[in-house]
Design an enzyme around this catalytic site. Structure first.
Site, PDB file in Angstrom:
ATOM      1  N   GLN A  48      63.661  40.451 -73.909  1.00  0.00           N
ATOM      2  CA  GLN A  48      63.141  39.085 -73.943  1.00  0.00           C
ATOM      3  C   GLN A  48      61.740  39.007 -74.547  1.00  0.00           C
ATOM      4  O   GLN A  48      61.162  37.929 -74.655  1.00  0.00           O
ATOM      5  CB  GLN A  48      63.163  38.445 -72.546  1.00  0.00           C
ATOM      6  CG  GLN A  48      62.085  38.930 -71.593  1.00  0.00           C
ATOM      7  CD  GLN A  48      62.236  38.290 -70.237  1.00  0.00           C
ATOM      8  OE1 GLN A  48      63.203  38.553 -69.519  1.00  0.00           O
ATOM      9  NE2 GLN A  48      61.286  37.436 -69.857  1.00  0.00           N
ATOM     10  N   ALA A  76      54.337  42.737 -61.095  1.00  0.00           N
ATOM     11  CA  ALA A  76      52.949  42.241 -61.047  1.00  0.00           C
ATOM     12  C   ALA A  76      52.951  40.976 -60.181  1.00  0.00           C
ATOM     13  O   ALA A  76      52.529  39.889 -60.616  1.00  0.00           O
ATOM     14  CB  ALA A  76      52.378  41.995 -62.434  1.00  0.00           C
ATOM     15  N   LEU A  77      53.437  41.154 -58.975  1.00  0.00           N
ATOM     16  CA  LEU A  77      53.745  40.007 -58.110  1.00  0.00           C
ATOM     17  C   LEU A  77      52.485  39.284 -57.652  1.00  0.00           C
ATOM     18  O   LEU A  77      51.441  39.901 -57.424  1.00  0.00           O
ATOM     19  CB  LEU A  77      54.548  40.485 -56.893  1.00  0.00           C
ATOM     20  CG  LEU A  77      55.875  41.176 -57.223  1.00  0.00           C
ATOM     21  CD1 LEU A  77      56.571  41.637 -55.937  1.00  0.00           C
ATOM     22  CD2 LEU A  77      56.798  40.258 -58.023  1.00  0.00           C
ATOM     23  N   GLY A 119      61.027  29.652 -60.700  1.00  0.00           N
ATOM     24  CA  GLY A 119      59.847  28.793 -60.647  1.00  0.00           C
ATOM     25  C   GLY A 119      59.855  27.742 -61.749  1.00  0.00           C
ATOM     26  O   GLY A 119      60.271  28.005 -62.881  1.00  0.00           O
ATOM     27  N   GLU A 120      59.364  26.553 -61.406  1.00  0.00           N
ATOM     28  CA  GLU A 120      59.232  25.488 -62.418  1.00  0.00           C
ATOM     29  C   GLU A 120      58.099  25.779 -63.399  1.00  0.00           C
ATOM     30  O   GLU A 120      57.952  25.092 -64.398  1.00  0.00           O
ATOM     31  CB  GLU A 120      59.015  24.137 -61.727  1.00  0.00           C
ATOM     32  CG  GLU A 120      60.289  23.654 -61.077  1.00  0.00           C
ATOM     33  CD  GLU A 120      60.143  22.363 -60.302  1.00  0.00           C
ATOM     34  OE1 GLU A 120      59.014  22.035 -59.890  1.00  0.00           O
ATOM     35  OE2 GLU A 120      61.177  21.701 -60.098  1.00  0.00           O
ATOM     36  N   GLY A 137      52.878  33.075 -56.361  1.00  0.00           N
ATOM     37  CA  GLY A 137      53.960  32.259 -56.929  1.00  0.00           C
ATOM     38  C   GLY A 137      55.315  32.916 -56.695  1.00  0.00           C
ATOM     39  O   GLY A 137      56.276  32.278 -56.252  1.00  0.00           O
ATOM     40  N   HIS A 138      55.369  34.225 -56.957  1.00  0.00           N
ATOM     41  CA  HIS A 138      56.612  34.971 -56.700  1.00  0.00           C
ATOM     42  C   HIS A 138      56.938  34.951 -55.194  1.00  0.00           C
ATOM     43  O   HIS A 138      58.084  34.775 -54.801  1.00  0.00           O
ATOM     44  CB  HIS A 138      56.465  36.435 -57.120  1.00  0.00           C
ATOM     45  CG  HIS A 138      56.253  36.670 -58.582  1.00  0.00           C
ATOM     46  ND1 HIS A 138      55.113  37.226 -59.085  1.00  0.00           N
ATOM     47  CD2 HIS A 138      57.061  36.434 -59.653  1.00  0.00           C
ATOM     48  CE1 HIS A 138      55.216  37.345 -60.406  1.00  0.00           C
ATOM     49  NE2 HIS A 138      56.378  36.870 -60.778  1.00  0.00           N
ATOM     50  N   GLN A 152      62.842  27.814 -69.175  1.00  0.00           N
ATOM     51  CA  GLN A 152      63.689  28.924 -68.711  1.00  0.00           C
ATOM     52  C   GLN A 152      64.680  28.443 -67.644  1.00  0.00           C
ATOM     53  O   GLN A 152      65.857  28.808 -67.644  1.00  0.00           O
ATOM     54  CB  GLN A 152      62.799  30.028 -68.149  1.00  0.00           C
ATOM     55  CG  GLN A 152      63.555  31.130 -67.416  1.00  0.00           C
ATOM     56  CD  GLN A 152      62.641  32.273 -67.021  1.00  0.00           C
ATOM     57  OE1 GLN A 152      62.300  33.097 -67.838  1.00  0.00           O
ATOM     58  NE2 GLN A 152      62.250  32.324 -65.765  1.00  0.00           N
ATOM     59  N   ARG A 203      50.262  37.410 -66.085  1.00  0.00           N
ATOM     60  CA  ARG A 203      49.373  37.633 -67.230  1.00  0.00           C
ATOM     61  C   ARG A 203      47.919  37.262 -66.925  1.00  0.00           C
ATOM     62  O   ARG A 203      47.026  37.674 -67.652  1.00  0.00           O
ATOM     63  CB  ARG A 203      49.853  36.847 -68.450  1.00  0.00           C
ATOM     64  CG  ARG A 203      51.126  37.428 -69.064  1.00  0.00           C
ATOM     65  CD  ARG A 203      51.499  36.704 -70.346  1.00  0.00           C
ATOM     66  NE  ARG A 203      52.624  37.334 -71.019  1.00  0.00           N
ATOM     67  CZ  ARG A 203      53.902  37.087 -70.763  1.00  0.00           C
ATOM     68  NH1 ARG A 203      54.227  36.221 -69.834  1.00  0.00           N
ATOM     69  NH2 ARG A 203      54.858  37.719 -71.425  1.00  0.00           N
TER      70      ARG A 203
HETATM   71  P1  AMP Z   1      58.240  36.580 -63.930  1.00  0.00           P
HETATM   72  O1  AMP Z   1      57.955  37.787 -63.103  1.00  0.00           O
HETATM   73  O2  AMP Z   1      57.036  36.051 -64.646  1.00  0.00           O
HETATM   74  O3  AMP Z   1      59.453  36.734 -64.796  1.00  0.00           O
HETATM   75  O4  AMP Z   1      58.590  35.427 -62.906  1.00  0.00           O
HETATM   76  C1  AMP Z   1      59.608  35.568 -61.953  1.00  0.00           C
HETATM   77  C2  AMP Z   1      59.889  34.218 -61.336  1.00  0.00           C
HETATM   78  O5  AMP Z   1      58.712  33.736 -60.691  1.00  0.00           O
HETATM   79  C3  AMP Z   1      60.291  33.157 -62.368  1.00  0.00           C
HETATM   80  O6  AMP Z   1      61.320  32.353 -61.818  1.00  0.00           O
HETATM   81  C4  AMP Z   1      59.020  32.371 -62.540  1.00  0.00           C
HETATM   82  O7  AMP Z   1      59.225  31.040 -62.956  1.00  0.00           O
HETATM   83  C5  AMP Z   1      58.453  32.414 -61.130  1.00  0.00           C
HETATM   84  N1  AMP Z   1      57.008  32.154 -61.158  1.00  0.00           N
HETATM   85  C6  AMP Z   1      56.064  32.806 -61.879  1.00  0.00           C
HETATM   86  N2  AMP Z   1      54.857  32.249 -61.678  1.00  0.00           N
HETATM   87  C7  AMP Z   1      55.039  31.203 -60.822  1.00  0.00           C
HETATM   88  C8  AMP Z   1      54.172  30.229 -60.242  1.00  0.00           C
HETATM   89  N3  AMP Z   1      52.860  30.190 -60.498  1.00  0.00           N
HETATM   90  N4  AMP Z   1      54.712  29.317 -59.398  1.00  0.00           N
HETATM   91  C9  AMP Z   1      56.046  29.329 -59.138  1.00  0.00           C
HETATM   92  N5  AMP Z   1      56.911  30.228 -59.656  1.00  0.00           N
HETATM   93  C10 AMP Z   1      56.418  31.153 -60.485  1.00  0.00           C
END
Ligand code: AMP
Length: 280
Positions: A61, A32-33, A147-148, A36-37, A153, A187
């Site tokens: 998880q 669901a990119l 990502g921060e 941010g990704h 995490q 989400r």
């Molecule tokens: P996820 O698919 O939610 O597991 O996220 C994958 C990576 O993308 C993780 O390292 C997240 O912290 C990073 N991430 C998700 N949303 C953001 C965002 N808005 N800004 C920066 N990094 C993000």
């Protein structure tokens, strides 16, 4: 872009590239990119010869069955986005491929996992560590980008890498936000249009915490911001805390030598959102 779904295939492919001296930048995701990704990926692409992305909605998880069931899955759109950033390898294993046997590994991250997300999502970080360790073993990246947005995490993954002596450099990347300040998240697409309009309140309140830092001590500020979150009946606050950026333990006073981050988790309708802001 090579799309591979088995461990055998991706290992063979990457071993050959590594033998040719190529470096690997890795971005693990649950799909669901969003932008941010993609920012993580652009950075990984810039700093390495090969960009490897994984999409795997990691069941171990999730501490909530509905959250796992409802997690958005948009592989077709994701593939187009990955092509737009010139991703070299997409790894999309299924659950049997990643977990042929029941996993029983128990990590101990000490006090890093007893606060905030760890407190409200029992088992979550153990599941994150299990999948990240497996993915690192499979992909053997030189650098991995996180990502921060998921601040705790990131701390857990740095500790995992140190504990397990994994030869990878962890690169933290800043939070990417919508123009109205909402932190991008997979989400967010589950929010109704009304909820989406309410959501920028989260970042506005975090900014308020940052603004007030010069005028008020940490303990009363924490309580003031909790009151603001709890005063908005559209949201249900899980936690708000102001913590040391390394230990993640609550701070009781300001000290310019200690990095400080304010973190929040709350529910907007049925959707749980997290965000954070650096205070010092
Ligand atoms: P996820 O698919 O939610 O597991 O996220 C994958 C990576 O993308 C993780 O390292 C997240 O912290 C990073 N991430 C998700 N949303 C953001 C965002 N808005 N800004 C920066 N990094 C993000």
């Amino acid at each position: 872009m090579k799309v591979l779904s088995t461990i055998k295939e991706i290992r063979a492919y990457l071993e050959q590239k590594k033998a040719g001296g190529k470096t690997i930048g890795f971005v693990p995701t649950m799909g669901a990119l969003h932008k941010g990704h993609l920012e993580l990926m652009l950075r990984a692409k810039e700093e390495n010869d090969l960009l490897v992305v994984s999409i795997f909605v990691n069941p171990v998880q999730f501490n909530n069955a509905d959250d796992l069931k409802n997690y958005p899955r948009t592989l077709e759109e994701d593939t187009k986005k990955l092509e737009s950033v010139n991703c070299d390898v997409l790894f999309i294993p299924d659950v049997e491929e990643m977990y042929p046997q029941v996993v029983t590994t128990q990590y101990n991250f000490g006090t890093l996992e007893t606060v905030m997300e760890g407190r409200f999502r029992p088992g979550h970080f153990n599941g994150v560590a299990i999948v990240v360790k497996r993915l690192f073993d499979i992909v053997t990246p030189d650098r991995a980008y996180f990502g921060e947005k998921d601040f705790q995490q990131l701390a857990i993954i740095k500790k995992l890498v140190a504990m397990e002596k994994i030869p990878v450099e962890i690169i933290p990347c800043p939070i990417v936000r919508e123009t109205d300040g909402l932190a991008m998240s997979s989400r967010n697409r589950l929010l109704s249009p009304e909820e989406r309009k309410l959501a920028p309140f989260i970042y506005k309140t975090l900014q308020e915490a940052k603004r007030r830092r010069n005028h008020i001590c940490a303990n009363p500020l924490r309580q003031m911001i909790i009151n603001i979150f709890e005063g908005n009946k559209n949201f249900k606050l899980e936690y708000f805390d102001i913590v040391n950026d390394k230990t993640l333990q609550p701070i009781n006073g300001w000290n310019d030598k200690v990095g400080t981050v304010a973190c929040v988790a709350l529910w907007l309708g049925n959707i749980r959102l997290i965000d954070n802001i650096r205070i010092i």
